[in-house]
Design a protein around this motif. Structure first.
Motif, PDB file in Angstrom:
ATOM      1  N   PRO A   1       0.512  -0.793   0.094  1.00 35.51           N
ATOM      2  CA  PRO A   1       0.004  -0.142  -0.045  1.00 35.51           C
ATOM      3  C   PRO A   1       0.881   1.426   0.047  1.00 35.51           C
ATOM      4  CG  PRO A   1      -0.597  -1.251   1.346  1.00 35.51           C
ATOM      5  CD  PRO A   1       0.493  -2.393   1.523  1.00 35.51           C
ATOM      6  N   GLY A   2       0.569   2.376  -0.953  1.00 38.58           N
ATOM      7  CA  GLY A   2       1.097   3.432  -1.094  1.00 38.58           C
ATOM      8  C   GLY A   2       2.015   3.668  -2.002  1.00 38.58           C
ATOM      9  N   THR A   3       2.297   2.185  -2.872  1.00 36.55           N
ATOM     10  CA  THR A   3       3.593   2.330  -3.854  1.00 36.55           C
ATOM     11  C   THR A   3       2.399   2.995  -5.050  1.00 36.55           C
ATOM     12  OG1 THR A   3       4.161   0.168  -3.496  1.00 36.55           O
ATOM     13  CG2 THR A   3       4.185   1.437  -5.867  1.00 36.55           C
ATOM     14  N   SER A   4       2.359   4.028  -6.155  1.00 33.93           N
ATOM     15  CA  SER A   4       1.776   4.967  -6.715  1.00 33.93           C
ATOM     16  C   SER A   4       2.253   4.116  -7.972  1.00 33.93           C
ATOM     17  CB  SER A   4       2.659   6.313  -6.893  1.00 33.93           C
ATOM     18  OG  SER A   4       3.770   5.924  -7.463  1.00 33.93           O
ATOM     19  N   PHE A   5       1.652   4.459  -9.030  1.00 38.23           N
ATOM     20  CA  PHE A   5       1.740   3.736 -10.079  1.00 38.23           C
ATOM     21  C   PHE A   5       2.730   3.954 -11.416  1.00 38.23           C
ATOM     22  CE2 PHE A   5       0.389   3.562 -14.831  1.00 38.23           C
ATOM     23  CZ  PHE A   5      -0.240   2.086 -14.656  1.00 38.23           C
ATOM     24  N   GLU A   6       3.300   4.967 -10.720  1.00 37.16           N
ATOM     25  CA  GLU A   6       5.143   5.017 -11.086  1.00 37.16           C
ATOM     26  C   GLU A   6       5.677   3.984 -10.993  1.00 37.16           C
ATOM     27  OE1 GLU A   6       2.628   7.460  -9.954  1.00 37.16           O
ATOM     28  OE2 GLU A   6       1.958   8.298 -12.227  1.00 37.16           O
ATOM     29  N   ASP A   7       5.456   4.222  -9.702  1.00 38.49           N
ATOM     30  CA  ASP A   7       6.665   3.632  -9.278  1.00 38.49           C
ATOM     31  C   ASP A   7       6.557   1.611  -9.305  1.00 38.49           C
ATOM     32  OD1 ASP A   7       7.696   5.510  -8.600  1.00 38.49           O
ATOM     33  OD2 ASP A   7       6.778   5.789  -6.321  1.00 38.49           O
ATOM     34  N   LEU A   8       5.367   1.808  -9.937  1.00 37.67           N
ATOM     35  CA  LEU A   8       5.290   0.194 -10.271  1.00 37.67           C
ATOM     36  C   LEU A   8       5.920  -0.740 -10.709  1.00 37.67           C
ATOM     37  CD1 LEU A   8       1.389  -0.146 -10.694  1.00 37.67           C
ATOM     38  CD2 LEU A   8       2.429  -1.123  -8.662  1.00 37.67           C
ATOM     39  N   PRO A   9       6.794  -2.012 -10.418  1.00 40.24           N
ATOM     40  CA  PRO A   9       7.513  -2.579 -11.583  1.00 40.24           C
ATOM     41  C   PRO A   9       6.986  -2.146 -13.335  1.00 40.24           C
ATOM     42  CG  PRO A   9       6.840  -4.128  -9.411  1.00 40.24           C
ATOM     43  CD  PRO A   9       6.147  -2.795 -10.014  1.00 40.24           C
ATOM     44  N   GLU A  10       7.883  -2.923 -14.163  1.00 43.01           N
ATOM     45  CA  GLU A  10       7.998  -2.175 -14.955  1.00 43.01           C
ATOM     46  C   GLU A  10       6.831  -3.318 -16.253  1.00 43.01           C
ATOM     47  OE1 GLU A  10       7.384   0.234 -18.223  1.00 43.01           O
ATOM     48  OE2 GLU A  10       8.168   1.311 -15.764  1.00 43.01           O
ATOM     49  N   ASP A  11       7.053  -4.776 -15.143  1.00 38.10           N
ATOM     50  CA  ASP A  11       6.666  -6.496 -15.805  1.00 38.10           C
ATOM     51  C   ASP A  11       5.588  -6.274 -15.146  1.00 38.10           C
ATOM     52  OD1 ASP A  11       8.216  -6.280 -13.421  1.00 38.10           O
ATOM     53  OD2 ASP A  11       8.237  -8.572 -13.855  1.00 38.10           O
ATOM     54  N   TRP A  12       4.441  -5.385 -13.967  1.00 38.03           N
ATOM     55  CA  TRP A  12       3.795  -5.445 -13.342  1.00 38.03           C
ATOM     56  C   TRP A  12       2.445  -5.768 -14.515  1.00 38.03           C
ATOM     57  CZ3 TRP A  12      -0.868  -2.522 -13.184  1.00 38.03           C
ATOM     58  CH2 TRP A  12      -1.807  -2.841 -12.154  1.00 38.03           C
ATOM     59  N   ILE A  13       1.722  -6.964 -13.939  1.00 41.73           N
ATOM     60  CA  ILE A  13       0.494  -6.792 -14.991  1.00 41.73           C
ATOM     61  C   ILE A  13      -0.540  -6.423 -14.287  1.00 41.73           C
ATOM     62  CG2 ILE A  13       1.467  -7.962 -16.583  1.00 41.73           C
ATOM     63  CD1 ILE A  13       0.668 -10.598 -15.413  1.00 41.73           C
ATOM     64  N   CYS A  14      -1.929  -6.512 -14.909  1.00 43.01           N
ATOM     65  CA  CYS A  14      -2.826  -6.134 -14.338  1.00 43.01           C
ATOM     66  C   CYS A  14      -3.462  -7.461 -13.846  1.00 43.01           C
ATOM     67  CB  CYS A  14      -4.102  -6.082 -14.991  1.00 43.01           C
ATOM     68  SG  CYS A  14      -5.901  -5.413 -14.826  1.00 43.01           S
ATOM     69  N   PRO A  15      -3.766  -7.672 -12.351  1.00 49.99           N
ATOM     70  CA  PRO A  15      -3.802  -8.701 -11.541  1.00 49.99           C
ATOM     71  C   PRO A  15      -5.960  -9.277 -11.970  1.00 49.99           C
ATOM     72  CG  PRO A  15      -4.425  -7.032 -10.644  1.00 49.99           C
ATOM     73  CD  PRO A  15      -4.546  -6.582 -11.200  1.00 49.99           C
ATOM     74  N   ALA A  16      -6.435  -8.813 -12.669  1.00 51.73           N
ATOM     75  CA  ALA A  16      -7.590  -8.989 -13.254  1.00 51.73           C
ATOM     76  C   ALA A  16      -7.649  -9.823 -14.611  1.00 51.73           C
ATOM     77  CB  ALA A  16      -9.025  -8.528 -12.882  1.00 51.73           C
ATOM     78  N   CYS A  17      -6.630  -8.824 -15.190  1.00 51.55           N
ATOM     79  CA  CYS A  17      -6.997  -9.374 -17.012  1.00 51.55           C
ATOM     80  C   CYS A  17      -5.264 -10.438 -17.728  1.00 51.55           C
ATOM     81  CB  CYS A  17      -7.746  -8.584 -17.788  1.00 51.55           C
ATOM     82  SG  CYS A  17      -7.093  -7.316 -18.624  1.00 51.55           S
ATOM     83  N   GLY A  18      -4.178  -9.009 -16.710  1.00 48.66           N
ATOM     84  CA  GLY A  18      -3.318  -9.735 -16.869  1.00 48.66           C
ATOM     85  C   GLY A  18      -2.472  -8.625 -18.143  1.00 48.66           C
ATOM     86  N   VAL A  19      -3.464  -7.427 -18.437  1.00 52.36           N
ATOM     87  CA  VAL A  19      -1.895  -6.798 -19.335  1.00 52.36           C
ATOM     88  C   VAL A  19      -1.335  -5.927 -19.403  1.00 52.36           C
ATOM     89  CG1 VAL A  19      -4.360  -6.478 -21.473  1.00 52.36           C
ATOM     90  CG2 VAL A  19      -4.068  -4.921 -19.625  1.00 52.36           C
ATOM     91  N   THR A  20      -0.458  -5.695 -19.702  1.00 57.35           N
ATOM     92  CA  THR A  20       0.802  -4.333 -19.217  1.00 57.35           C
ATOM     93  C   THR A  20       0.288  -3.311 -18.928  1.00 57.35           C
ATOM     94  OG1 THR A  20       1.401  -3.700 -20.838  1.00 57.35           O
ATOM     95  CG2 THR A  20       2.325  -5.519 -20.213  1.00 57.35           C
TER      96      THR A  20
END
Length: 52
Positions: free
Chosen positions: A26-45
């Protein structure tokens, strides 16, 4: 903090909640998400998300 919505499935990434199932604290901004993070619901980048 800014929320972001997946253009494919409508999942909303809320930085205040993070994504605990993916190890994102919690508290992680979208910009700070890892580049390989994917949508947990559908798997897109991250490129498939828009700010709200």
């Amino acid at each position: 903090m800014q929320q972001y919505t997946c253009n494919v499935c409508g999942y909303v990434y809320d930085p205040e909640q993070g994504d605990p199932d993916s190890g994102i604290e919690p508290g992680t901004s979208f910009e700070d998400l890892p580049e390989d993070w994917i949508c947990p619901a559908c798997g897109v980048t991250k490129e498939n998300f828009e700010s709200n």
